[in-house]
Design an enzyme around this catalytic site. Sequence first.
Site, PDB file in Angstrom:
ATOM      1  N   HIS A 114       0.420  -1.341   0.417  1.00 25.34           N
ATOM      2  CA  HIS A 114       0.478  -0.303   0.109  1.00 25.34           C
ATOM      3  C   HIS A 114       0.803   1.507   0.171  1.00 25.34           C
ATOM      4  O   HIS A 114       0.341   2.417   0.435  1.00 25.34           O
ATOM      5  CB  HIS A 114      -1.050  -0.038   0.971  1.00 25.34           C
ATOM      6  N   SER A 163      -6.362  -8.284   9.610  1.00 27.35           N
ATOM      7  CA  SER A 163      -7.532  -8.880   9.822  1.00 27.35           C
ATOM      8  C   SER A 163      -8.074  -9.330   7.850  1.00 27.35           C
ATOM      9  O   SER A 163      -8.855 -10.148   8.199  1.00 27.35           O
ATOM     10  CB  SER A 163      -8.468  -7.262   9.783  1.00 27.35           C
TER      11      SER A 163
END
Length: 263
Positions: free
Chosen positions: A125, A195
């Site tokens: 990212h 997650s």
Amino acid sequence: MRDGDRDVLIQRTAEALVQTRRAVALTGAGVSIESGIPPFRGPGGLWETMDPMEVAHIDVFRRDPEKVWKLLIEGMQAVLSVARPNAGHTGLARLEQWGYLRSVITQNVDGLHQAAGSRDVIEFHGTFAWQRCQDCESRCATGKVDLSRIPPRCACGGIYRPDCVFFGEMIPPQHLARAQRLMARCDVLLVVGTSATVHPAAMIPLLAKDAGARVIEINPEPTPLTGRVSDYLIQGGAGAVLNDILGCVEELRGLGGHIDTPR
Ligand code: NAD
Ligand code: ZN
């Protein structure tokens, strides 16, 4: 999970790392929580007080860069500028130095894997360490950007934005391609502190699984991968679990079962 179970899983993980030597780690915000950086989701997460689509979407940044700088970027810069690597980051760096871990694919933008000594880090990212001019694309280290007016501007007059991926933007194609290549060849994927809900990063464990790799989660909580994609979850914080895995790996090395070869 009982303590005994945890010990067995730690031992099994250490053995897999030592035997295969082609492990890769996928990390998320959870690995940096012990360094004082809040995650997005979960208790204490940023999204408890903010709507991601209101502050971290590229359309919002284009429409109102001042708002995103004030609500998100300034706060993140204050937290990231003082954060230091924790035992989770240093554990992964040590595994790489010992020749058991090929690469770290991180969703984090905090630079803490490199600060801990990891060398092959794919910043899926992007990074917060640099700002990029929206107009001329020139880059400036975040710590050197003049913040006396918000949003800060490049010498050409264009607005600076963090060199990371906002919601609504593409993953840099070279990172996507490299992650796919690594997953096609890895035997063990450590999934640490994520997650696994942000796409396309959430696909990475599936690619590893499809290629026959063992997928091992390290997380205090079960995730959508647990019991479906991952072989097992070692429940706990990244620092403590990686510390214990390193201890076992060190013992196995001491037993002389494997000799390090430079890569
Ligand atoms: P997430 O916020 O969705 O989930 C964090 C995960 O960490 C959860 O599963 C939680 O159970 C786990 N966790 C909590 N404490 C932990 C600990 N001590 N050790 C290990 N795990 C722990 O994080 P995500 O999956 O990475 O997705 C969020 C996105 O936000 C990422 O894409 C990332 O780019 C970005 N982000 C980055 C940072 C950073 O750079 N440090 C911080 C916040 C968000
Ligand atoms: Zn410019």
